[in-house]
Scaffold this motif. Structure first.
Motif, short mmCIF file in Angstrom:
data_model
loop_
_atom_site.label_atom_id
_atom_site.label_comp_id
_atom_site.label_asym_id
_atom_site.label_seq_id
_atom_site.Cartn_x
_atom_site.Cartn_y
_atom_site.Cartn_z
N PHE A 163 0.83 -1.15 -0.16
CA PHE A 163 0.04 0.06 0.09
C PHE A 163 0.78 1.36 0.06
O PHE A 163 0.76 2.15 -0.62
N GLU A 168 -0.74 2.75 -3.37
CA GLU A 168 -1.87 2.14 -3.82
C GLU A 168 -3.24 3.00 -3.71
O GLU A 168 -3.01 3.54 -2.54
N TRP A 170 -7.08 2.01 -2.33
CA TRP A 170 -8.06 0.85 -2.16
C TRP A 170 -9.42 1.36 -1.89
O TRP A 170 -9.70 2.44 -1.37
N LEU A 174 -12.21 -3.22 -0.53
CA LEU A 174 -10.86 -3.68 -0.31
C LEU A 174 -10.41 -3.32 0.91
O LEU A 174 -9.68 -4.19 1.46
N ASN A 178 -9.05 -5.97 3.50
CA ASN A 178 -7.78 -6.13 4.27
C ASN A 178 -7.89 -5.76 5.55
O ASN A 178 -6.57 -5.74 6.24
#
Length: 262
Positions: A163, A168, A170, A174, A178
Motif C-alpha cells: 500500500f 496504492e 483501495w 478492499l 484487508n
C-alpha cells in the motif's frame, strides 16, 4: 478572520469531531493539526466524553497534506513539517492513550495522513464511496500520523508495504477485506451507523475500554511476560471501578447492567 478546520459537540457521552473545511478538501495543515491536538486533550479531560466520533463534511473525508502550504518555501518546509507533526502526533497519542473509544466515519477520498487517522481509530466505518489513497511517496514523503505503526497492525506488514511503497488506492470493499476498516455501509447510512456505534460505546465501561486500548497498543512490542504483567495490573485497576463492582453485583442479582464510565 481564521476559519476553523474542525468543530466539536458533546451529546449523550459522544464527542463528535467534524472536519469542516469542505471547500479546501479538509486538508491536514498546521491549523488543523493544532485544533485536533486541542480536541484530543479536551476529550481526554472531559468526564462527559465516553466515546469519540470523527467524521467530515463535503465531497472528501480529507485530501491529506495541503500542498499549497508546503510548496511555498523549500527552505522552510522541514521546519514546517516538524511543527505540524508535533501537534498531529500528540493528538494521535492522546486519542490512543485516552479511555474513550474512537470511531471514524469515512466517505469519499481519504488520503495520506487521513488514512493513518483511520488506521489509528478503534473502529472505522466506510461509506461505499470511500477511497483510501497512500499518497505519501508520490510527493517524496514517508508516512506520518503513526501510519507506519497502525497500518501494518490493521492490514499486516506485507499489505502495508504494498500500500505505502506502491502508492496504492483501495476502494471501500478492499479496505474492509484487508482490515483497514471494520465494515462498509451505503453512504446515506454512514453517519447514522457511526453515531449508533459511538452511542453504544458511550454507554459502556469507559475506564475499562481505556485499559483495553492501551494493552492492545503494546501487544506487538513487548515480551509476553511483560504483557502478562501489564494485563494483571490493568485488571486490578478495573476491579477498583464502580462499573466493575456494579456489573458483578447486577449479574449476580440478574439485573440489567448500567455503566457510569468509572
Amino acid at each position: 478572520m481564521i476559519t476553523r478546520s474542525t468543530r466539536m459537540t458533546i451529546k449523550d457521552g459522544v464527542a463528535e469531531i467534524v472536519l469542516c473545511q469542505p471547500e479546501r478538501g479538509n486538508p491536514f495543515d498546521v491549523q488543523f493539526n493544532r485544533e485536533l491536538c486541542d480536541l484530543a486533550s479536551e476529550t481526554n479531560e472531559s468526564p462527559e466524553t465516553r466515546a469519540i466520533l470523527i467524521r467530515a463534511e463535503g465531497k472528501y473525508f480529507s485530501v491529506g497534506a495541503d500542498l499549497k502550504w508546503l510548496g511555498r518555501d523549500r527552505a522552510a518546509m522541514p521546519r514546517l513539517l516538524k511543527e505540524a507533526t508535533a501537534t498531529l502526533h500528540m493528538a494521535i497519542a492522546r486519542f490512543v492513550r485516552g479511555n474513550a473509544p474512537v470511531v471514524v466515519a469515512v466517505h469519499g477520498l481519504c488520503t495520506g495522513g487521513a488514512v493513518a487517522l483511520t488506521a489509528m481509530s478503534d473502529f472505522a466505518i466506510a461509506g461505499q464511496s470511500a477511497r483510501f489513497y497512500a499518497a505519501y511517496n508520490r510527493i517524496g514523503f514517508v508516512a506520518d500520523g503513526a501510519g507506519t505503526h497502525f497500518i501494518p497492525r490493521r492490514v499486516g506488514s506485507r499489505r502495508a508495504t504494498e500500500f505505502l511503497l506502491l502508492n496504492e488506492t483501495w476502494d471501500a470493499d478492499l479496505a474492509a477485506k484487508n482490515g483497514l476498516v471494520n465494515r462498509v455501509v451505503p453512504d446515506d447510512q454512514l453517519e447514522a451507523e457511526a453515531r449508533a456505534l459511538a452511542r453504544q460505546l458511550a454507554s459502556g465501561p469507559t475506564f475499562t475500554y481505556g485499559e483495553m486500548k492501551r494493552l492492545l497498543a503494546t501487544y506487538t512490542d513487548l515480551p509476553m511476560e511483560t504483557q502478562l504483567e501489564l494485563e494483571a495490573q490493568a485488571i486490578a485497576r478495573c476491579a477498583r471501578t464502580d462499573d466493575c463492582w456494579n456489573a458483578i453485583q447486577s449479574m449476580l442479582a440478574r439485573k440489567p447492567i448500567e455503566y457510569v464510565g468509572h
